[in-house]
Motif scaffolding. Structure first.
Motif, PDB file in Angstrom:
ATOM      1  N   TYR A   1       0.844  -1.188   0.000  1.00  0.00           N
ATOM      2  CA  TYR A   1       0.000   0.000   0.000  1.00  0.00           C
ATOM      3  C   TYR A   1       0.885   1.246   0.000  1.00  0.00           C
ATOM      4  O   TYR A   1       2.068   1.194   0.351  1.00  0.00           O
ATOM      5  CB  TYR A   1      -0.918   0.022   1.226  1.00  0.00           C
ATOM      6  N   THR A   2       0.263   2.343  -0.380  1.00  0.00           N
ATOM      7  CA  THR A   2       0.961   3.632  -0.387  1.00  0.00           C
ATOM      8  C   THR A   2       0.212   4.622   0.491  1.00  0.00           C
ATOM      9  O   THR A   2      -1.014   4.750   0.386  1.00  0.00           O
ATOM     10  CB  THR A   2       1.072   4.194  -1.810  1.00  0.00           C
ATOM     11  N   ILE A   3       0.943   5.284   1.363  1.00  0.00           N
ATOM     12  CA  ILE A   3       0.390   6.376   2.160  1.00  0.00           C
ATOM     13  C   ILE A   3       1.127   7.647   1.771  1.00  0.00           C
ATOM     14  O   ILE A   3       2.333   7.776   2.010  1.00  0.00           O
ATOM     15  CB  ILE A   3       0.544   6.123   3.672  1.00  0.00           C
TER      16      ILE A   3
ATOM     17  N   LEU B   1      -0.032 -11.370   9.950  1.00  0.00           N
ATOM     18  CA  LEU B   1      -0.469 -10.685   8.732  1.00  0.00           C
ATOM     19  C   LEU B   1       0.439  -9.485   8.492  1.00  0.00           C
ATOM     20  O   LEU B   1       0.616  -8.648   9.377  1.00  0.00           O
ATOM     21  CB  LEU B   1      -1.923 -10.234   8.857  1.00  0.00           C
ATOM     22  N   THR B   2       1.001  -9.420   7.305  1.00  0.00           N
ATOM     23  CA  THR B   2       1.997  -8.393   7.019  1.00  0.00           C
ATOM     24  C   THR B   2       1.686  -7.693   5.713  1.00  0.00           C
ATOM     25  O   THR B   2       1.276  -8.324   4.733  1.00  0.00           O
ATOM     26  CB  THR B   2       3.408  -9.016   6.937  1.00  0.00           C
ATOM     27  N   ALA B   3       1.871  -6.391   5.696  1.00  0.00           N
ATOM     28  CA  ALA B   3       1.730  -5.599   4.476  1.00  0.00           C
ATOM     29  C   ALA B   3       2.874  -4.598   4.419  1.00  0.00           C
ATOM     30  O   ALA B   3       3.315  -4.073   5.441  1.00  0.00           O
ATOM     31  CB  ALA B   3       0.392  -4.867   4.433  1.00  0.00           C
ATOM     32  N   LEU B   4       3.373  -4.360   3.227  1.00  0.00           N
ATOM     33  CA  LEU B   4       4.434  -3.380   3.019  1.00  0.00           C
ATOM     34  C   LEU B   4       3.801  -2.022   2.732  1.00  0.00           C
ATOM     35  O   LEU B   4       2.880  -1.909   1.923  1.00  0.00           O
ATOM     36  CB  LEU B   4       5.324  -3.803   1.850  1.00  0.00           C
ATOM     37  N   ILE B   5       4.287  -0.998   3.431  1.00  0.00           N
ATOM     38  CA  ILE B   5       3.751   0.352   3.292  1.00  0.00           C
ATOM     39  C   ILE B   5       4.824   1.238   2.669  1.00  0.00           C
ATOM     40  O   ILE B   5       5.922   1.368   3.212  1.00  0.00           O
ATOM     41  CB  ILE B   5       3.323   0.944   4.648  1.00  0.00           C
ATOM     42  N   SER B   6       4.501   1.810   1.531  1.00  0.00           N
ATOM     43  CA  SER B   6       5.364   2.827   0.945  1.00  0.00           C
ATOM     44  C   SER B   6       4.839   4.184   1.374  1.00  0.00           C
ATOM     45  O   SER B   6       3.779   4.627   0.926  1.00  0.00           O
ATOM     46  CB  SER B   6       5.379   2.717  -0.585  1.00  0.00           C
ATOM     47  N   VAL B   7       5.551   4.828   2.271  1.00  0.00           N
ATOM     48  CA  VAL B   7       5.180   6.176   2.692  1.00  0.00           C
ATOM     49  C   VAL B   7       5.859   7.128   1.723  1.00  0.00           C
ATOM     50  O   VAL B   7       6.998   7.538   1.898  1.00  0.00           O
ATOM     51  CB  VAL B   7       5.616   6.448   4.141  1.00  0.00           C
ATOM     52  N   GLY B   8       5.134   7.410   0.660  1.00  0.00           N
ATOM     53  CA  GLY B   8       5.717   8.188  -0.417  1.00  0.00           C
ATOM     54  C   GLY B   8       4.668   8.566  -1.427  1.00  0.00           C
ATOM     55  O   GLY B   8       3.482   8.698  -1.112  1.00  0.00           O
ATOM     56  N   CYS B   9       5.101   8.728  -2.666  1.00  0.00           N
ATOM     57  CA  CYS B   9       4.237   9.249  -3.718  1.00  0.00           C
ATOM     58  C   CYS B   9       3.170   8.236  -4.105  1.00  0.00           C
ATOM     59  O   CYS B   9       3.465   7.069  -4.357  1.00  0.00           O
ATOM     60  CB  CYS B   9       5.074   9.619  -4.941  1.00  0.00           C
ATOM     61  N   ASP B  10       1.947   8.703  -4.143  1.00  0.00           N
ATOM     62  CA  ASP B  10       0.836   7.930  -4.678  1.00  0.00           C
ATOM     63  C   ASP B  10       0.803   8.173  -6.188  1.00  0.00           C
ATOM     64  O   ASP B  10       0.454   9.257  -6.649  1.00  0.00           O
ATOM     65  CB  ASP B  10      -0.474   8.381  -4.029  1.00  0.00           C
TER      66      ASP B  10
ATOM     67  N   ASP C   1       5.481  22.837  -2.192  1.00  0.00           N
ATOM     68  CA  ASP C   1       5.273  22.640  -0.752  1.00  0.00           C
ATOM     69  C   ASP C   1       5.714  21.229  -0.372  1.00  0.00           C
ATOM     70  O   ASP C   1       5.123  20.238  -0.816  1.00  0.00           O
ATOM     71  CB  ASP C   1       3.798  22.830  -0.414  1.00  0.00           C
ATOM     72  N   PRO C   2       6.776  21.084   0.438  1.00  0.00           N
ATOM     73  CA  PRO C   2       7.276  19.740   0.758  1.00  0.00           C
ATOM     74  C   PRO C   2       6.364  18.955   1.682  1.00  0.00           C
ATOM     75  O   PRO C   2       6.573  17.753   1.869  1.00  0.00           O
ATOM     76  CB  PRO C   2       8.633  20.023   1.424  1.00  0.00           C
ATOM     77  N   TYR C   3       5.361  19.589   2.255  1.00  0.00           N
ATOM     78  CA  TYR C   3       4.484  18.918   3.201  1.00  0.00           C
ATOM     79  C   TYR C   3       3.098  18.637   2.623  1.00  0.00           C
ATOM     80  O   TYR C   3       2.188  18.300   3.373  1.00  0.00           O
ATOM     81  CB  TYR C   3       4.342  19.740   4.484  1.00  0.00           C
ATOM     82  N   TYR C   4       2.960  18.773   1.318  1.00  0.00           N
ATOM     83  CA  TYR C   4       1.655  18.478   0.714  1.00  0.00           C
ATOM     84  C   TYR C   4       1.590  17.054   0.172  1.00  0.00           C
ATOM     85  O   TYR C   4       0.621  16.336   0.401  1.00  0.00           O
ATOM     86  CB  TYR C   4       1.355  19.469  -0.406  1.00  0.00           C
ATOM     87  N   SER C   5       2.605  16.627  -0.555  1.00  0.00           N
ATOM     88  CA  SER C   5       2.632  15.285  -1.133  1.00  0.00           C
ATOM     89  C   SER C   5       4.072  14.898  -1.393  1.00  0.00           C
ATOM     90  O   SER C   5       4.932  15.759  -1.614  1.00  0.00           O
ATOM     91  CB  SER C   5       1.824  15.241  -2.437  1.00  0.00           C
ATOM     92  N   TYR C   6       4.337  13.587  -1.361  1.00  0.00           N
ATOM     93  CA  TYR C   6       5.662  13.096  -1.723  1.00  0.00           C
ATOM     94  C   TYR C   6       5.863  13.089  -3.238  1.00  0.00           C
ATOM     95  O   TYR C   6       6.984  12.910  -3.710  1.00  0.00           O
ATOM     96  CB  TYR C   6       5.867  11.686  -1.182  1.00  0.00           C
ATOM     97  N   CYS C   7       4.787  13.258  -3.997  1.00  0.00           N
ATOM     98  CA  CYS C   7       4.878  13.249  -5.453  1.00  0.00           C
ATOM     99  C   CYS C   7       5.454  14.566  -5.967  1.00  0.00           C
ATOM    100  O   CYS C   7       5.288  15.612  -5.343  1.00  0.00           O
ATOM    101  CB  CYS C   7       3.509  13.029  -6.085  1.00  0.00           C
ATOM    102  N   HIS C   8       6.106  14.498  -7.110  1.00  0.00           N
ATOM    103  CA  HIS C   8       6.480  15.698  -7.838  1.00  0.00           C
ATOM    104  C   HIS C   8       5.287  16.058  -8.708  1.00  0.00           C
ATOM    105  O   HIS C   8       5.209  15.676  -9.876  1.00  0.00           O
ATOM    106  CB  HIS C   8       7.731  15.459  -8.684  1.00  0.00           C
ATOM    107  N   LEU C   9       4.353  16.788  -8.139  1.00  0.00           N
ATOM    108  CA  LEU C   9       3.128  17.153  -8.842  1.00  0.00           C
ATOM    109  C   LEU C   9       3.425  18.320  -9.764  1.00  0.00           C
ATOM    110  O   LEU C   9       3.687  19.441  -9.313  1.00  0.00           O
ATOM    111  CB  LEU C   9       2.029  17.510  -7.839  1.00  0.00           C
TER     112      LEU C   9
END
Length: 805
Positions: free
Chosen positions: A402-404, A503-512, A699-707
């Motif tokens: 999953y991605t957060i 139960l295990t899931a990998l979390i990508s805390v980054g760009c959706d 804004d570095p605190y809005y999203s991890y994506c390069h929007l």
């Protein structure tokens, strides 16, 4: 009496450890030898430097494995056929074909042979030499991600370290590759020159998003880390006896296994805490370590949830790698050990003891296998293992990724069913709370169905930074994308719950990757009939005059006009903007084709062709900047930024940030950041035409994506500039207006003076004369005499009287 009781207890213990049935039954694999009759070993036959056999399994491709011993075998079918020993082509000229370390990186096999790294692409059946390593190395380390083709997962599988084990850490050379080992470059570890001790290993702990360096000094070892906040201190020291092999368990959960002949240690948080594994022999005997139990380890195997140990005393030990600490349990002895034997997990709860067997006729080796069903062994009443209290633990999120993104949260659900009359304690653990402040909160709902109480577990995951529950210093690296793993387990679970895996899931805390930005375009130039959409699609082009653009984006006039082909498929119809109205684009966030929100975060604009006929409504001073703000010129001049469109969330520094110490030297420069806390807008010059803007959310605190995206606007309503310079027309006009005002004031006042009266009289007489002359020249129609009237011109008498005078 006491002696009899002790003898009885000892006899009972021996009986409990005895087994009627063997632990496993041997069988030999001889399949496939017919294919090797005419084959011989080509090149230099490889061998492993250690006296203990190792077996490396690919965590994702379950049939891929590498056996390391006096011979090295590589299998693609889980040793289900006989194999030739692995050899390296003679053309590689490796010299002594001694292997000191190996790693399977996705679809390639990395081998350290004679202090150099060689790559075997087993899918293409080709060999290569790694590029970029200039010094001797002895070990490679890496990990594999099995969840998906997500960029975060791909990066995990591509990352590899190479180093020389035992070298002094302050002067050693460490190499890193993000190409699965094909190309390396030197890795610079912060404060490396200040560190004391020898290098025990370097690893990329993806569950922490940290690089961990194992330092060994005077019989103690500890980990140092690369990123905040762990880089400010070291992990707790632990005993380092012998040369420990370090096994990173699959699944990115941060579980490490350290082992040697007389030592076995486990860490569940990527080396921050390392502690010895307890050993249980029988129902009542517990040793605090391997050395206290006086056993000698020969081979170790681990999967995501389990650990197995084969000892030279012909014993097999088993341990569950749950959230909480657990102990090795000893199974009854059997003649299992040999110098070439190695352990491997074939599935959850299933271990196999593998031994290569040479053949006197064929060059290919057979394999003796002895499979062990752990669940069946633990059910033996002689081991006195408690029955599992849980009947079910399941969740749809297991083994998924999953991605957060920032300002997002993740909701997961699971179902837990205890045995009747049993109580269970669910526990969720996040592997990376430090660098990203990710917190899991469990909400438990209980209900009864078919006589059993079922528990629905709702797990809410979100960064503490956005919940306001974390110290800013604790999560200061929140701007950096990171990774984590969420594991849901039962805290008081028995070792007999083999099939009830966590139960295990990998979390990508980054760009959706599903997010994108769209510029709102409710009123377009086509909608108002200014531009024709058909014409825009028919190879439409327009000219930018040389006085209005700079191809170098420095605001200097170009040497010639620029012809631009309009890209209708990409830009659509331009948004309509009136030139004399301050303007700011409305930026929308979309995800998976659905509108999410209007973005209020800070962003920047740049005309892609270099047009500079616009400015901003605010300056650095009116924007209330504490420090000198960034602008496109300073961004482009930075040697670390490549390309003209390099301003993004990674290099943006707010001028309102109290930590920004750049002095405000030029308060009157235009403030080029839109959105955020200011009401800044774009002001266009007196010029009509198309502008194509590049927009980037900084804004570095809005999203991890390069929007980022590009869009077009059409500016209208500006009158053409006059060909005559404005100064030439304005100055005479102003002089005429001032003169008119002065005359309207001065002339009436002058007429009341003596000079004024003479001047007035001077002009009155000529005016009278000219008036009389006009009268004399006026033709008069003769009238007939009326009855009783005067015949002739009524003015004639006056004229004669004037002439006589």
């Amino acid at each position: 009496m006491l002696v009899s009781m002790l003898l009885a207890a000892a006899t009972l213990r021996l009986c409990l450890l005895a087994r009627v049935q063997p632990l496993c039954r041997n069988h030999t694999v001889r399949t496939g030898k017919v294919f090797h009759i005419s084959q011989q070993i080509q090149g230099d036959q490889l061998y492993f430097s250690s006296t203990r056999a190792h077996l490396i399994k690919h965590p994702c491709k379950k049939n891929i494995a590498l056996y390391l011993g006096r011979q090295i075998f590589f299998t693609r079918d889980n040793f289900k056929s006989s194999l030739l020993p692995l050899s390296i082509p003679a053309s590689m000229k490796v010299g002594t074909p001694e292997v000191t370390s190996a790693h399977i990186a996705d679809s390639v096999l990395l081998l350290v042979v004679n202090q150099k790294i060689y790559i075997y692409d087993y899918e293409a059946n080709s060999w290569n030499t790694s590029i970029g390593i200039e010094h001797p190395v002895s070990h490679v380390s890496g990990d594999n991600c099995c969840y998906s083709g997500h960029p975060f997962c791909v990066d995990i599988s591509n990352s590899v370290f190479a180093y020389l084990h035992g070298d002094q850490i302050s002067q050693t050379n460490v190499y890193f590759s993000n190409t699965r080992g094909y190309r390396f470059q030197k890795f610079a570890y912060e404060r490396q020159a200040e560190l004391v001790g020898s290098l025990g290993g370097i690893f990329y702990f993806h569950s922490l998003s940290q690089v961990g360096v194992l330092l060994i000094d005077q019989g103690k070892a500890r980990f140092g880390y690369s990123e905040h906040p762990l880089n400010s201190s070291f992990g707790l020291p632990f005993d380092y006896n012998g040369t420990l092999d370090i096994l990173i368990t699959p699944g990115q959960k941060g579980i490490l296994i350290f082992w040697f002949e007389k030592s076995l240690l486990v860490s569940r948080n990527s080396g921050q805490l390392v502690y010895p594994v307890h050993v249980k022999e029988g129902p009542n005997t517990l040793y605090s370590s391997i050395s206290e139990a006086n056993i000698t380890i020969h081979s170790v195997a681990a999967n995501e949830y389990e650990l197995a140990v084969l000892t030279q005393e012909n014993n097999l030990y088993y341990c569950s790698l749950g959230i909480l600490s657990s102990s090795l349990i000893k199974f009854a002895g059997q003649n299992l050990w040999s110098q070439e034997a190695a352990l491997m997990f074939t599935d959850v709860g299933r271990v196999e003891i593998l031994t290569p067997l040479p053949d006197s006729v064929f060059p290919a080796f057979d394999f003796q296998k002895c499979p062990v069903n752990i669940q069946a062994v633990l059910m033996d009443p002689q081991l006195q293992v408690d029955v599992c209290k849980a009947e079910l633990l399941q969740g749809e999120f297991d083994n998924k990724m999953y991605t957060i993104d920032m300002n997002s949260k993740l909701e997961l659900t699971a179902l837990m069913i205890p045995r009747p009359g049993m109580s269970l304690v669910p526990l969720a653990m996040v592997s990376n709370p430090h660098s990203l402040g990710l917190q899991a909160i469990i909400y438990e709902d209980g209900y009864t169905y078919d006589g059993n109480t079922k528990h629905r577990l709702n797990i809410s995951l979100r960064q503490q930074h956005h919940w306001g529950r974390a110290d800013p210093n604790f999560t200061s690296s929140i701007k950096r994308p990171t990774g984590s793993t969420i594991t849901l387990d039962i805290a008081n679970k028995e070792i007999s719950c083999v099939d009830l895996k966590p139960l295990t899931a990998l979390i990508s805390v980054g760009c959706d990757q599903e997010k994108k930005i769209v510029i709102q375009n409710e009123i377009s130039a086509c909608h108002k009939g200014i531009l024709d959409p058909v014409g825009l699609q028919d190879n439409y082009s327009y000219v930018i005059e040389k006085e209005a653009y700079d191809p170098n984006f420095q605001g200097q006039k170009a040497s010639e006009d620029l012809v631009v082909d309009y890209q209708y498929k990409k830009l659509g119809c331009p948004h309509l903007v009136y030139y004399n109205t301050p303007w700011k684009p409305v930026v929308e966030l979309w995800r998976e084709g659905k509108f999410q929100e209007v973005i209020k975060a800070e962003f920047v604009l740049l005309e892609v062709h270099g047009l500079f006929t616009y400015t901003y409504s605010l300056t650095a001073q009116t924007a209330l900047c504490r420090a000198q703000p960034q602008n496109w010129t300073t961004i482009m001049e930075n040697p670390g930024n490549k390309g003209p469109f390099a301003w993004d969330r990674e290099n943006y520094v707010s001028c309102h940030d109290p930590d920004n110490d750049a002095p405000l030297r030029w308060p009157n420069v235009p403030y080029q950041i839109l959105g955020g806390p200011t009401a800044n807008k774009v002001i266009f010059d007196q010029r009509n035409g198309i502008y194509v803007f590049y927009i980037s959310i900084v804004d570095p605190y809005y999203s991890y994506c390069h929007l980022e995206t590009t869009f077009s606007v059409y500016v209208y309503g500006a009158f053409p500039l006059s060909i005559i310079p404005a100064v030439v027309t304005i100055i005479p006009l102003m002089v005429a207006m001032l003169l008119s005002v002065w005359l309207a004031y001065a002339v009436p006042k002058l007429l009341h003076t003596e000079k004024g009266l003479r001047f007035k009289g001077f002009w009155i007489h000529p005016c009278r004369r000219s008036g009389a002359a006009r009268v004399n020249r006026t033709p008069v129609k003769r009238r007939s005499r009326a009855p009783g009237g005067v015949r002739g011109d009524p003015l004639e008498g006056l004229r004669h009287s004037h002439e006589s005078r």
